[in-house]
Design a protein around this motif. Sequence first.
Motif, PDB file in Angstrom:
ATOM      1  N   PHE A  80       0.834  -1.210   0.000  1.00  0.00           N
ATOM      2  CA  PHE A  80       0.000   0.000   0.000  1.00  0.00           C
ATOM      3  C   PHE A  80       0.868   1.259   0.000  1.00  0.00           C
ATOM      4  CE2 PHE A  80      -2.959   3.151   1.826  1.00  0.00           C
ATOM      5  CZ  PHE A  80      -4.025   2.980   0.943  1.00  0.00           C
ATOM      6  N   ALA A  81       1.936   1.251   0.782  1.00  0.00           N
ATOM      7  CA  ALA A  81       2.835   2.403   0.830  1.00  0.00           C
ATOM      8  C   ALA A  81       3.522   2.615  -0.517  1.00  0.00           C
ATOM      9  CB  ALA A  81       3.874   2.222   1.926  1.00  0.00           C
ATOM     10  N   TYR A  82       3.917   1.518  -1.159  1.00  0.00           N
ATOM     11  CA  TYR A  82       4.577   1.646  -2.460  1.00  0.00           C
ATOM     12  C   TYR A  82       3.637   2.276  -3.485  1.00  0.00           C
ATOM     13  CZ  TYR A  82       6.377   0.502  -7.031  1.00  0.00           C
ATOM     14  OH  TYR A  82       6.792   0.607  -8.347  1.00  0.00           O
ATOM     15  N   LEU A  83       2.426   1.759  -3.619  1.00  0.00           N
ATOM     16  CA  LEU A  83       1.492   2.302  -4.609  1.00  0.00           C
ATOM     17  C   LEU A  83       1.066   3.726  -4.265  1.00  0.00           C
ATOM     18  CD1 LEU A  83      -0.756  -0.811  -5.341  1.00  0.00           C
ATOM     19  CD2 LEU A  83       1.107   0.098  -6.742  1.00  0.00           C
ATOM     20  N   SER A  84       1.116   4.069  -2.988  1.00  0.00           N
ATOM     21  CA  SER A  84       0.735   5.423  -2.568  1.00  0.00           C
ATOM     22  C   SER A  84       1.695   6.486  -3.092  1.00  0.00           C
ATOM     23  CB  SER A  84       0.660   5.499  -1.041  1.00  0.00           C
ATOM     24  OG  SER A  84      -0.357   4.650  -0.543  1.00  0.00           O
ATOM     25  N   ARG A  85       2.849   6.071  -3.600  1.00  0.00           N
ATOM     26  CA  ARG A  85       3.758   7.025  -4.227  1.00  0.00           C
ATOM     27  C   ARG A  85       3.196   7.564  -5.533  1.00  0.00           C
ATOM     28  NH1 ARG A  85       9.525   3.716  -3.964  1.00  0.00           N
ATOM     29  NH2 ARG A  85       9.336   2.940  -1.817  1.00  0.00           N
ATOM     30  N   PHE A  86       2.249   6.825  -6.123  1.00  0.00           N
ATOM     31  CA  PHE A  86       1.789   7.152  -7.466  1.00  0.00           C
ATOM     32  C   PHE A  86       0.316   7.532  -7.538  1.00  0.00           C
ATOM     33  CE2 PHE A  86       4.914   3.679  -7.442  1.00  0.00           C
ATOM     34  CZ  PHE A  86       6.006   4.399  -7.888  1.00  0.00           C
ATOM     35  N   THR A  87      -0.362   7.512  -6.401  1.00  0.00           N
ATOM     36  CA  THR A  87      -1.776   7.870  -6.406  1.00  0.00           C
ATOM     37  C   THR A  87      -2.226   8.308  -5.024  1.00  0.00           C
ATOM     38  OG1 THR A  87      -4.024   7.112  -6.962  1.00  0.00           O
ATOM     39  CG2 THR A  87      -2.582   5.509  -5.880  1.00  0.00           C
ATOM     40  N   GLU A  88      -3.227   9.178  -5.000  1.00  0.00           N
ATOM     41  CA  GLU A  88      -4.010   9.376  -3.783  1.00  0.00           C
ATOM     42  C   GLU A  88      -5.106   8.308  -3.809  1.00  0.00           C
ATOM     43  OE1 GLU A  88      -4.921  13.636  -2.812  1.00  0.00           O
ATOM     44  OE2 GLU A  88      -4.195  13.897  -4.867  1.00  0.00           O
ATOM     45  N   TRP A  89      -5.764   8.126  -2.672  1.00  0.00           N
ATOM     46  CA  TRP A  89      -6.742   7.048  -2.564  1.00  0.00           C
ATOM     47  C   TRP A  89      -8.121   7.570  -2.157  1.00  0.00           C
ATOM     48  CZ3 TRP A  89      -5.170   2.290  -4.128  1.00  0.00           C
ATOM     49  CH2 TRP A  89      -3.789   2.012  -4.113  1.00  0.00           C
TER      50      TRP A  89
END
Length: 383
Positions: A80-89
């Motif tokens: 989750f932290a990794y993908l959070s670099r590329f998107t808000e949720w």
Amino acid sequence: MTEIPELNGAAPAGFDYLIVGAGFAGSVLAERLASAGQRVLIVDRRPHIGGNAYDRYDDAGVLIHPYGPHIFHTNSAEVFAYLSRFTEWRSYQHRVLASVDGQELPIPINLDTVNRLYGLNLTAFQVEEFFASVAEPVEQVRTSEDVVVGKVGRDLYNKFFRGYTRKQWGLDPSELDASVTARVPTRTNRDDRYFADTYQAMPLHGYTRMFEAMLHRPNIKIMLNTDYREILDLIPHGHLIYTGPVDAFFDHQYGKLPYRSLEFRHETHDRPQFQAVGTVNYPNDYAYTRISEFKYITGQRHERTSVVYEYPQAEGDPYYPVPRPENAELYKKYEALARAEPGVTFVGRLATYKYYNMDQVVAQALATFKRLQERQTADLVEV
């Protein structure tokens, strides 16, 4: 919208990595390798990045998932932290109803499902006793049928699972590995969320925007509408990372690995809402398995709404590896070939013939990156 870099300006020496497939596995590895200074070419036969998670706006202006609904959920803080670099949720908890006996009932089966189906008024403690009273003893759980009848008995199995599974897989649950229905829990409380993971959210601006941000690096080049075999001998590259079907890589020399595919029928309706929740399952009626309404999933506000009907089929793009013992044995032959293939890494659902969720593919790709880095470090030390 983020612009995707075209294939130009590549170094004369070519690329350190050629990655086949721009879905989660390929894109995560491309980003990680590029962040480590590697030159990466990523190739996909489709006209877009994102693999099956690709989303776009339809003619009505509704954000849809052309390849069916993709709901992100994970228990992995790292993923989750990794993908959070590329998107808000946007926080989203998926809810599913099953059309059974003229009612739309919560699935996974919970306290409300049992009470409404049978006209009872059980408590959470009493429903445990109810499940125990209807469950059929199974000495050794081998199949998907064993899993369900051993938990909730024959009637609930027939109403909620058997028909859906037969449509989805083209096989009776008694012919499928236990892992298929073991994925769906049974609850004694009123929790009607389809998933119980710690992190449940959707990319705020969609998956495609997330992939664009992930791949927007000067040392990542992208070729779409391209079969990798067309350019394999034309563009200099070092290591190959392959995320496609493993049997296709080896020209099906042991025969084809069985997959289930899907046909999608998209519809737009001139009203703001089509159904009560994001997905409604149809285990016993119609040829389709489920209808999903995208605005629940994406959070978009729009005066019209778009839905998708899913029709499982044997032929077409490979979506789901069929979990049967004979298929696992066939895959082992291809796995042996893959392990012996020099200069190639196989990663992802299709390349490893496993039924992975999106977060599991990301985790596998991150672990693969670490192994590639360790291997590269070891090679440098040897030199």
